[in-house]
Design a protein around this motif. Sequence first.
Motif, PDB file in Angstrom:
ATOM      1  N   MET A   1       0.843  -1.176   0.000  1.00 21.32           N
ATOM      2  CA  MET A   1       0.000   0.000   0.000  1.00 21.32           C
ATOM      3  C   MET A   1       0.869   1.213   0.000  1.00 21.32           C
ATOM      4  O   MET A   1       2.048   1.162  -0.154  1.00 21.32           O
ATOM      5  CB  MET A   1      -0.917  -0.026   1.208  1.00 21.32           C
ATOM      6  CG  MET A   1      -1.820  -1.244   1.213  1.00 21.32           C
ATOM      7  SD  MET A   1      -2.417  -1.715  -0.399  1.00 21.32           S
ATOM      8  CE  MET A   1      -3.247  -0.262  -0.883  1.00 21.32           C
ATOM      9  N   GLY A   2       0.351   2.352   0.280  1.00 22.26           N
ATOM     10  CA  GLY A   2       1.003   3.521  -0.184  1.00 22.26           C
ATOM     11  C   GLY A   2       2.041   4.158   0.666  1.00 22.26           C
ATOM     12  O   GLY A   2       2.132   3.937   1.836  1.00 22.26           O
ATOM     13  N   GLN A   3       2.898   4.933  -0.025  1.00 18.17           N
ATOM     14  CA  GLN A   3       3.571   5.988   0.709  1.00 18.17           C
ATOM     15  C   GLN A   3       2.389   6.827   1.156  1.00 18.17           C
ATOM     16  O   GLN A   3       1.715   7.438   0.355  1.00 18.17           O
ATOM     17  CB  GLN A   3       4.513   6.767  -0.210  1.00 18.17           C
ATOM     18  CG  GLN A   3       5.186   7.915   0.486  1.00 18.17           C
ATOM     19  CD  GLN A   3       6.179   8.594  -0.430  1.00 18.17           C
ATOM     20  OE1 GLN A   3       6.597   8.061  -1.438  1.00 18.17           O
ATOM     21  NE2 GLN A   3       6.526   9.798  -0.088  1.00 18.17           N
ATOM     22  N   GLN A   4       2.094   6.823   2.432  1.00 21.27           N
ATOM     23  CA  GLN A   4       0.751   7.163   2.874  1.00 21.27           C
ATOM     24  C   GLN A   4       0.311   8.544   2.417  1.00 21.27           C
ATOM     25  O   GLN A   4      -0.802   8.737   1.977  1.00 21.27           O
ATOM     26  CB  GLN A   4       0.674   7.059   4.394  1.00 21.27           C
ATOM     27  CG  GLN A   4      -0.712   6.931   4.924  1.00 21.27           C
ATOM     28  CD  GLN A   4      -1.336   5.620   4.510  1.00 21.27           C
ATOM     29  OE1 GLN A   4      -0.683   4.628   4.295  1.00 21.27           O
ATOM     30  NE2 GLN A   4      -2.635   5.630   4.385  1.00 21.27           N
ATOM     31  N   GLY A  99       4.119  -1.761  -1.889  1.00 25.90           N
ATOM     32  CA  GLY A  99       2.896  -1.866  -2.660  1.00 25.90           C
ATOM     33  C   GLY A  99       2.620  -0.641  -3.512  1.00 25.90           C
ATOM     34  O   GLY A  99       3.463   0.230  -3.706  1.00 25.90           O
ATOM     35  N   THR A 100       1.390  -0.565  -4.020  1.00 25.34           N
ATOM     36  CA  THR A 100       0.992   0.498  -4.941  1.00 25.34           C
ATOM     37  C   THR A 100       0.994   1.872  -4.275  1.00 25.34           C
ATOM     38  O   THR A 100       0.537   2.023  -3.147  1.00 25.34           O
ATOM     39  CB  THR A 100      -0.427   0.205  -5.475  1.00 25.34           C
ATOM     40  OG1 THR A 100      -0.420  -1.075  -6.112  1.00 25.34           O
ATOM     41  CG2 THR A 100      -0.870   1.269  -6.473  1.00 25.34           C
ATOM     42  N   ASP A 101       1.490   2.853  -5.008  1.00 22.84           N
ATOM     43  CA  ASP A 101       1.556   4.240  -4.535  1.00 22.84           C
ATOM     44  C   ASP A 101       2.202   4.290  -3.160  1.00 22.84           C
ATOM     45  O   ASP A 101       1.671   4.854  -2.209  1.00 22.84           O
ATOM     46  CB  ASP A 101       0.161   4.850  -4.504  1.00 22.84           C
ATOM     47  CG  ASP A 101       0.212   6.378  -4.473  1.00 22.84           C
ATOM     48  OD1 ASP A 101       1.321   6.946  -4.541  1.00 22.84           O
ATOM     49  OD2 ASP A 101      -0.865   7.001  -4.391  1.00 22.84           O
ATOM     50  N   GLN A 171       0.984  -5.045  -4.382  1.00 27.75           N
ATOM     51  CA  GLN A 171       1.571  -5.053  -5.723  1.00 27.75           C
ATOM     52  C   GLN A 171       3.008  -5.585  -5.706  1.00 27.75           C
ATOM     53  O   GLN A 171       3.451  -6.241  -6.654  1.00 27.75           O
ATOM     54  CB  GLN A 171       1.590  -3.649  -6.336  1.00 27.75           C
ATOM     55  CG  GLN A 171       2.130  -3.619  -7.750  1.00 27.75           C
ATOM     56  CD  GLN A 171       2.473  -2.241  -8.276  1.00 27.75           C
ATOM     57  OE1 GLN A 171       3.361  -2.089  -9.110  1.00 27.75           O
ATOM     58  NE2 GLN A 171       1.782  -1.211  -7.815  1.00 27.75           N
ATOM     59  N   GLY A 172       3.728  -5.314  -4.620  1.00 32.33           N
ATOM     60  CA  GLY A 172       5.098  -5.799  -4.517  1.00 32.33           C
ATOM     61  C   GLY A 172       5.190  -7.305  -4.617  1.00 32.33           C
ATOM     62  O   GLY A 172       6.188  -7.850  -5.098  1.00 32.33           O
ATOM     63  N   ALA A 173       4.150  -8.011  -4.139  1.00 33.40           N
ATOM     64  CA  ALA A 173       4.130  -9.462  -4.272  1.00 33.40           C
ATOM     65  C   ALA A 173       3.996  -9.866  -5.729  1.00 33.40           C
ATOM     66  O   ALA A 173       4.630 -10.828  -6.186  1.00 33.40           O
ATOM     67  CB  ALA A 173       2.978 -10.039  -3.443  1.00 33.40           C
ATOM     68  N   GLY A 194       4.708 -13.493  -0.160  1.00 33.89           N
ATOM     69  CA  GLY A 194       3.759 -12.468  -0.585  1.00 33.89           C
ATOM     70  C   GLY A 194       2.782 -12.136   0.527  1.00 33.89           C
ATOM     71  O   GLY A 194       2.030 -13.003   0.984  1.00 33.89           O
ATOM     72  N   LEU A 195       2.792 -10.891   0.976  1.00 39.70           N
ATOM     73  CA  LEU A 195       1.858 -10.424   2.005  1.00 39.70           C
ATOM     74  C   LEU A 195       0.698  -9.713   1.321  1.00 39.70           C
ATOM     75  O   LEU A 195       0.901  -8.779   0.541  1.00 39.70           O
ATOM     76  CB  LEU A 195       2.562  -9.461   2.965  1.00 39.70           C
ATOM     77  CG  LEU A 195       3.817  -9.980   3.684  1.00 39.70           C
ATOM     78  CD1 LEU A 195       4.368  -8.910   4.615  1.00 39.70           C
ATOM     79  CD2 LEU A 195       3.510 -11.255   4.443  1.00 39.70           C
ATOM     80  N   ALA A 196      -0.530 -10.137   1.652  1.00 43.38           N
ATOM     81  CA  ALA A 196      -1.720  -9.571   1.000  1.00 43.38           C
ATOM     82  C   ALA A 196      -1.524  -9.574  -0.506  1.00 43.38           C
ATOM     83  O   ALA A 196      -1.792  -8.592  -1.195  1.00 43.38           O
ATOM     84  CB  ALA A 196      -2.011  -8.159   1.510  1.00 43.38           C
ATOM     85  N   SER A 197      -1.046 -10.691  -1.014  1.00 42.42           N
ATOM     86  CA  SER A 197      -0.724 -10.803  -2.434  1.00 42.42           C
ATOM     87  C   SER A 197      -1.991 -10.883  -3.277  1.00 42.42           C
ATOM     88  O   SER A 197      -2.799 -11.797  -3.098  1.00 42.42           O
ATOM     89  CB  SER A 197       0.125 -12.049  -2.661  1.00 42.42           C
ATOM     90  OG  SER A 197       0.325 -12.273  -4.039  1.00 42.42           O
TER      91      SER A 197
END
Length: 339
Positions: A1-4, A99-101, A171-173, A194-197
Amino acid sequence: MGQQRSRTRALRRVAPVGVMALAAAVIGTAATPTGTYAQAEPAVTPVLQVPAQQGPPQTEHLAAARYLKEHPDAAPQGANDFGCKPTAEHPRPVVLAHGTDSSAYSDWSGISPLLAQAGICVFALNYGGKPGKDTYGTEDVWASSAQIGTFVDQVLAATGATQVDLVGFSQGASVTRYWINKLGGAPKVGQWIGLASPSYGGIMYGLVPIADAVPGIYKLVEMGSSTAAIQQAAGSPFIKDLNAGGDTVPGVKYTTIGSRVDEMIQPNTNIALHGAGATNIVLQEQCVEDLTGHFHLVYDPFVQRLVVNLLDPAHPVTPACVPVALGTGISDVVLAAHS
């Protein structure tokens, strides 16, 4: 998930588009244009950046976002020491993919220090950045997958190791697994976690099928979020490409760690892999009271200990099972928008 802070800017941008765009901006789960990275170069060459300024450990995304605001080059504590040499006990460096953003610090400021304390060489990149921006994990996912390989080669050259272990969140997964399975990375990898893949994508509470049926919705989502945010839904070309011919390849140990109450991946069974060499861990099967979902998974102490145990199996520590409220971490997104 994001760079908050970056992710929450995305949330504000997409608010007029509605719930579908909001969800896609947060995790990136929607359809993607046809073709693959190998067939069509992305319009924008994404940025790969390696943060160098060691930041303090954090316990949740909001605190990490606030620290990043003042320290944009922050790396998770213990990560990116290119003088680190693997030991016989821990011969494989660990590479962490956000992850994404997102960013390395935003997602890994909790887990990286634990791995370093265990004596593991840890590295974390910022991939898929948009040129001229301070957000990452927003650009073409096929290109981001190739960037994983570029960084792994840097780590192997610096450390003298022959293989790494890869840990990806959201997304990193997917981009790490794509590099392993499709871009020739398997001989360089011992273990993938993969976490929350979003292994098979998600239907977003049924919103993705609706968007599939309404012309123009995905374009609105892309305008309000990012390229990567429209490339990760169930049935998208990237997900099909990722899993074509089997979701694992020989020689790599695969583990997914997911939650039954993942807010972004439905059905939650889409997290699991089915190929040979795959193990799928469902958080609530090990700690029924821990209702951590997607957003907080990398900061959940139980999950963090599972990850460390997988990467340091000679020194396992039984995680403490404590209650975690449903929806933990979602408020970080809202609060960071006003921080």
